[in-house]
Each structure stands twice: as structure tokens, then as C-alpha cells.
Design an enzyme around this catalytic site. Structure first.
Site, short mmCIF file in Angstrom:
data_model
loop_
_atom_site.label_atom_id
_atom_site.label_comp_id
_atom_site.label_asym_id
_atom_site.label_seq_id
_atom_site.Cartn_x
_atom_site.Cartn_y
_atom_site.Cartn_z
N LYS A 82 -6.75 0.82 2.93
CA LYS A 82 -7.56 1.08 3.35
C LYS A 82 -8.62 0.21 4.29
O LYS A 82 -8.43 -0.79 4.03
CB LYS A 82 -8.93 1.43 1.95
N ALA A 83 -9.13 1.03 5.42
CA ALA A 83 -9.54 0.05 6.43
C ALA A 83 -10.87 -0.80 5.94
O ALA A 83 -11.46 -0.41 5.08
CB ALA A 83 -9.87 0.52 7.54
N GLY A 116 0.83 -1.50 0.00
CA GLY A 116 -0.02 0.04 -0.03
C GLY A 116 0.97 1.17 0.03
O GLY A 116 1.11 1.56 1.08
N LEU A 117 0.95 1.83 -1.21
CA LEU A 117 2.14 2.87 -1.34
C LEU A 117 1.18 4.18 -1.33
O LEU A 117 1.56 4.98 -2.42
CB LEU A 117 2.82 2.86 -2.59
N ALA A 118 0.23 4.47 -0.63
CA ALA A 118 -0.37 5.81 -0.56
C ALA A 118 0.36 6.51 0.22
O ALA A 118 1.64 6.16 0.84
CB ALA A 118 -1.84 5.62 -0.03
N HIS A 137 -7.72 7.86 20.84
CA HIS A 137 -6.88 9.08 20.21
C HIS A 137 -7.58 9.98 19.39
O HIS A 137 -7.47 11.11 19.25
CB HIS A 137 -5.53 8.32 19.72
N ASN A 138 -8.22 9.16 18.15
CA ASN A 138 -8.94 10.06 17.24
C ASN A 138 -10.16 10.88 17.96
O ASN A 138 -10.52 11.96 17.53
CB ASN A 138 -9.28 9.07 16.19
N LYS A 193 -5.98 3.73 19.33
CA LYS A 193 -5.92 4.72 18.24
C LYS A 193 -7.21 5.32 18.09
O LYS A 193 -7.42 6.40 17.93
CB LYS A 193 -5.32 3.98 17.12
N GLU A 232 -8.88 13.48 19.53
CA GLU A 232 -8.43 14.49 18.66
C GLU A 232 -9.63 15.32 18.18
O GLU A 232 -9.70 16.53 17.95
CB GLU A 232 -7.95 13.72 17.34
N ARG A 264 -1.11 -2.59 -5.38
CA ARG A 264 -1.92 -3.22 -6.00
C ARG A 264 -1.74 -2.87 -7.70
O ARG A 264 -1.67 -3.58 -8.49
CB ARG A 264 -3.48 -3.05 -5.64
N ASN A 270 -6.45 2.75 10.03
CA ASN A 270 -7.44 2.97 10.97
C ASN A 270 -8.69 2.12 10.95
O ASN A 270 -9.74 2.29 10.56
CB ASN A 270 -7.85 4.59 10.54
C1 6PG Z 1 -3.83 10.71 12.84
C2 6PG Z 1 -5.50 11.15 12.46
C3 6PG Z 1 -5.78 10.38 11.31
C4 6PG Z 1 -7.38 10.62 10.91
C5 6PG Z 1 -7.46 11.96 10.32
C6 6PG Z 1 -8.89 12.34 9.69
O1 6PG Z 1 -3.74 10.19 14.15
O2 6PG Z 1 -2.88 10.73 12.19
O3 6PG Z 1 -6.15 10.61 13.52
O4 6PG Z 1 -5.84 9.00 11.67
O5 6PG Z 1 -7.85 9.68 10.14
O6 6PG Z 1 -7.26 12.92 11.29
O7 6PG Z 1 -9.96 11.90 10.68
P1 6PG Z 1 -11.35 12.59 10.44
O8 6PG Z 1 -11.46 12.43 8.86
O9 6PG Z 1 -12.50 11.58 10.93
O10 6PG Z 1 -11.22 14.09 10.89
#
Ligand code: 6PG
Length: 484
Positions: free
Chosen positions: A77-78, A11-13, A188-189, A185, A192, A35, A104
Site C-alpha cells: 500500500k502506498a 507484497g502478495l496482494a 495517467h490516472n 502514472k 482515466e 508480511r 500508486n
Molecule cells: C490502473 C488504475 C489503478 C487505479 C484504479 C482505482 O492504472 O491500473 O489506474 O491504478 O488505482 O483504477 O482508481 P480509483 O479508485 O481512484 O478510481
């Protein structure tokens, strides 16, 4: 014999590419696959040129180019793509080989996949990786969980590429069993989302009530970033507010006010509801994004529904300081709630989460990195069993110091019709948490009145349930007393 790579990455994004370059810069050789294989070519001949990176064009070739036990990291992608790659990889792997998912991913998927791969004699790691593009390249925060026996094989790579705190400790350590890494994680989000919402509310109060310009706000955030709010999100807000469009006007004013979201905040809220944890601030932050997305409806409503016109006559400097303190106090509540959620999940899923260790992992590299997290680490070092951060001496003192400011901000915003759902719900949680007697006595009476749901009495031992025939018309049969 051909030299084999230390790790493979699929996955080279953006995140994948930068993680590969980070690993390579720390002395690890990396085999890569994507891919669409033209991406492999452009990477190996572009940013990866002359580096210890092996481009491969099939999964067989990728797996064949790895040292044993093989470590294959998925940065795709998850969701379904992860399951698809797992199925494609399994036939090429041997017992003890390790698949790592660095996306994620929703933690129940990681629970399921860990059990599935372990049942096949393979090992699985689901890891949170935070820090965006720059973090991935220069040092992200990494939160791995899954098959613990896999950890010694990836520890060196992960801890070498992770961000480091001042004393050199990496922002990466083993989080726990099966989906624990992705769970942490996810929280964490969620946090965030909360931090961002709080900053946005402070911004709206400064903008609408104090009528400050973007440049003035830029100066305020610059100051805030020198003190206890010092953090990545305050820092980028400072920079955003100072950023001008081509016509010299603030860029921020030109951006449409509808927030996007990819779902991790929602997962955090849903998990809190499932576990019965009052995670009010993150919940409000997710809902605020939803409300912002209803732009057309809000525009119509703004012409129909009126409210007070914001007007401020007090001491502006004092109000800005009040806002700073309100933000800090609300942030304390948000992290307190997040940690309560992690404790509840650890109990529910049988994880052994290290609260101080998590604070350290978030201290650097990730989006919520801040000086503040160092204080959380200290609080859990002092008392690893701390029930709620609000009860720690340092945070208690900060909240007490902010109390009057916090109330002034919420009151002023309310009187002036400025929505502050995160700041005000945090204050309500604080007032509720410190309240010896909440009105749930009346609520229990209501439940018993209409549905014979029973109640406990203050003058009887806990666990004894009573029913009253409130109307004289009901019977004496009570309903069962189960609770979700
Ligand atoms: C991180 C961020 C990342 C997250 C984006 C977008 O830790 O680097 O949490 O993982 O996907 O911040 O999140 P949203 O699109 O839900 O705002």
C-alpha cells in the site's frame, strides 16, 4: 551453490501475485515475501506451484536469495508501508542494490525516497504499473523513474513483462529522474478519471434524453469501439451495458450512483492548481465523483429544486453521432491538458520527459489504452516540442469536424437539465484557448480598483505595470505585482 533469484517482490496482494507470475513466465526467477507469511505459503503452493518462485519468510532471507545487484520490488500500500519496508530493507542491502516501488505512490514521496536512498549509496525506482489484475499478469504498462543508473539492471525484466504494441515495442521505457515515473502514472490516472467521466456523461444523455435501453446503448458502444474511440474503457462499457443480473435485468441499473476514488485523480488536480495549469476536465471529473458521493443530499435536493424535464424530438441517430464526436473532441482536450501539465512539471522539477514515449507507454496494457494514443505518439514524433495537442494538424482537424456536434450536445444537455461538466468544460477550454482576448482586462481592472494590484496596458510594453486611482479617493501607491 543455491540458485539465486533475478528479483525479489514484497507484497502478495492481487497486483504483486500477478506480476510475479508474469515475470516467472518470461523466464525470470522471483523470490517472494509477504508480511503475513501464510500468504507466501498459499501462493508458493497454489498459483506459484512448480514454478521458478522462491518463498521466503523474512526480509533477510529474501535479500539473501537475490543476485547482485539485488532488486527488491515493493507492491504494498502506498504511503507509510513503503517507508517502513525501506527502513527494514536498508540494513540488509549493499551499495548499488535497488529498491523498486510499484504502487500508486504520490510522486513527491518518490522524489524524497530517491534522494534518501541515493544518499545511502542505494538506488531507487518509483514506477507506475497500470492495467489492473489482468494487465499485471499478461502485460501491464510500466512507467519507471528514479535513479537512472538502476535502469539498465531492471530494463530487461520490465520490458519483457510489459504489454507490447503491434510492432512489438514494449509499453515501458525510462520516464525520468526521481518521481517522474509516479508523476506520469498519476497523470495517467487523472486522464482515466476524465475518460470515464466523459463516457458516463454520454451514457446519461443517451439514458435520460434519448431514453435508450442498456441493450441499445450496448450496441452504440460496440459500434464506437470499432472506430476512432476504440479503447479499453469503451470496450468494458460496452460489456457492462450488456451484462444482466440474475433476474435478466441490466446490472448497471442496480448499482448505486456514488463513485469511489482512491486519490490519484485528486492529486492530479491539486498538482495542476499548484503549477497553474488549467486542467479543467480532470478537475470536473474529480468533482463529479464528489458530487455523486453526496447521494443523500442530492435525493433531498431533487425534491426541492426543479428543472426542465428532458424531452427529445430531433433525429436520434444524429444525436448519437453528435455524442460520439463530442466525446472525441473532449477527450482530445483532456489529453491536451494532461500533456500541458506534464510539460509544466518537467520544467518545475527538471525532468526530461519524452512525450511521444509516454503516449507509447499508454498505448497498450494500461486502463486508458486506445488507438487514439497512437495518434498522440505520431503528433509528438512529428513535433516533440508541440505546445498543445490541439495545435497538431490531425487533432485540429478532428476538433473542427466535431465542433458543431459538440456544441449541439452541450446545448441539448443544458436545455434539458442534464449535467455534462466534462463535455462542457472541455468546450469552454477550447473556446477559451482559441480566444485572442479574454475578459481578464476587466478582472485586472477590478483587482486594481479594490486592491491597487496594478495592470499592464495593451499600448505599453509587457512588464510595465500601472495603477489607476479609480475612485479619486485612493492614493497612488500600488501593491506589489508578484504572481503565484
Ligand atoms: C490502473 C488504475 C489503478 C487505479 C484504479 C482505482 O492504472 O491500473 O489506474 O491504478 O488505482 O483504477 O482508481 P480509483 O479508485 O481512484 O478510481
Amino acid at each position: 551453490m543455491e540458485k539465486k533469484a533475478d528479483i525479489g517482490l514484497i507484497g502478495l496482494a492481487v497486483m504483486g501475485e500477478n506480476l510475479v507470475l508474469n515475470m516467472e513466465s518470461k523466464g525470470f526467477s522471483v523470490a517472494v515475501f509477504n508480511r503475513s507469511t501464510n500468504k507466501v505459503d498459499s501462493f508458493v503452493n497454489g498459483r506459484g506451484k512448480g514454478k521458478n518462485i522462491i518463498g521466503t519468510r523474512s526480509l533477510e532471507e529474501l535479500v539473501g536469495s537475490l543476485k547482485s545487484p539485488r532488486k527488491v520490488m515493493l507492491m504494498v500500500k502506498a504511503g507509510k508501508p513503503v517507508d517502513d519496508f525501506i527502513e527494514l530493507l536498508i540494513p540488509h542491502l549493499d551499495k548499488g542494490d535497488i529498491i523498486i516501488d510499484g504502487g500508486n505512490t504520490h510522486f513527491p514521496d518518490t522524489n524524497r525516497r530517491t534522494a534518501y536512498l541515493e544518499s545511502k549509496g542505494l538506488l531507487y525506482i518509483g514506477t507506475g504499473v497500470s492495467g489492473g489484475e489482468e494487465g499485471a499478469l499478461l502485460g501491464p504498462s510500466i512507467m519507471p523513474g528514479g535513479s537512472k543508473t538502476a535502469w539498465p539492471f531492471v530494463k530487461d525484466i520490465f520490458q519483457s513483462i510489459a504489454a507490447k504494441v503491434d510492432d512489438g515495442t514494449p509499453c515501458c521505457d525510462w520516464v525520468g529522474e526521481n518521481g517522474a515515473g509516479h508523476f506520469v502514472k498519476m497523470v495517467h490516472n487523472g486522464i482515466e478519471y476524465g475518460d470515464m467521466q466523459l463516457i458516463c456523461e454520454a451514457y446519461q444523455v443517451m439514458n435520460d434524453l434519448l431514453e435508450m435501453s442498456a441493450d441499445e446503448m450496448h450496441e452504440v458502444f460496440k459500434e464506437w469501439n470499432k472506430g476512432e474511440l476504440d479503447s479499453y474503457l469503451i470496450e468494458i462499457t460496452r460489456d457492462i451495458l450488456g451484462f444482466k443480473d440474475d433476474d435478466g435485468k441490466p446490472m448497471v441499473d442496480k448499482i448505486l450512483d456514488t463513485a469511489g476514488q482512491k486519490g490519484t485523480g485528486k492529486w492530479t488536480g491539486v498538482t495542476a492548481l499548484d503549477l497553474g495549469v488549467p486542467l479543467t476536465l480532470i478537475g470536473e471529473s474529480v468533482f463529479s465523483r464528489c458530487l455523486s458521493a453526496q447521494k443523500d443530499e442530492r435525493v433531498v435536493a431533487s425534491k426541492i429544486l426543479t428543472g426542465p424535464k428532458p424531452s427529445f424530438t430531433g433525429d436520434k441517430k444524429q444525436m448519437i453521432e453528435d455524442l460520439r464526436k463530442a466525446l472525441l473532441a473532449s477527450k482530445i482536450v483532456s489529453y491536451a491538458q494532461g500533456y500541458v501539465l506534464m510539460r509544466a512539471a518537467a520544467e518545475e522539477f527538471g525532468w526530461h520527459l519524452n512525450n511521444g514515449g509516454i503516449a507509447l507507454m499508454w498505448r497498450g496494457g494500461c486502463i486508458i489504452r486506445s488507438v487514439f494514443l497512437g495518434k498522440i505518439k505520431e503528433a509528438f514524433d512529428k513535433n516533440p516540442e508541440l505546445n498543445n495537442l490541439l495545435l497538431d494538424d490531425y487533432f485540429k482537424a478532428k476538433i473542427m469536424d466535431a465542433d458543431a456536434s459538440w456544441r449541439r450536445v452541450v446545448a441539448a444537455a443544458t436545455v434539458n437539465g442534464i449535467p455534462v461538466p466534462a463535455l462542457s468544460s472541455a468546450l469552454s477550454y477550447f473556446d477559451g484557448y482559441r480566444c485572442k482576448r479574454l475578459p481578464a482586462n476587466l478582472l485586472q481592472a477590478q483587482r486594481d480598483y479594490f486592491g491597487a494590484h496594478t495592470y499592464e496596458r495593451i499600448d505599453k510594453p509587457r512588464g510595465e505595470f500601472f495603477h489607476t486611482n479609480w475612485t479619486g479617493r485612493g492614493g497612488t501607491t500600488a501593491s506589489t505585482t508578484y504572481n503565484v
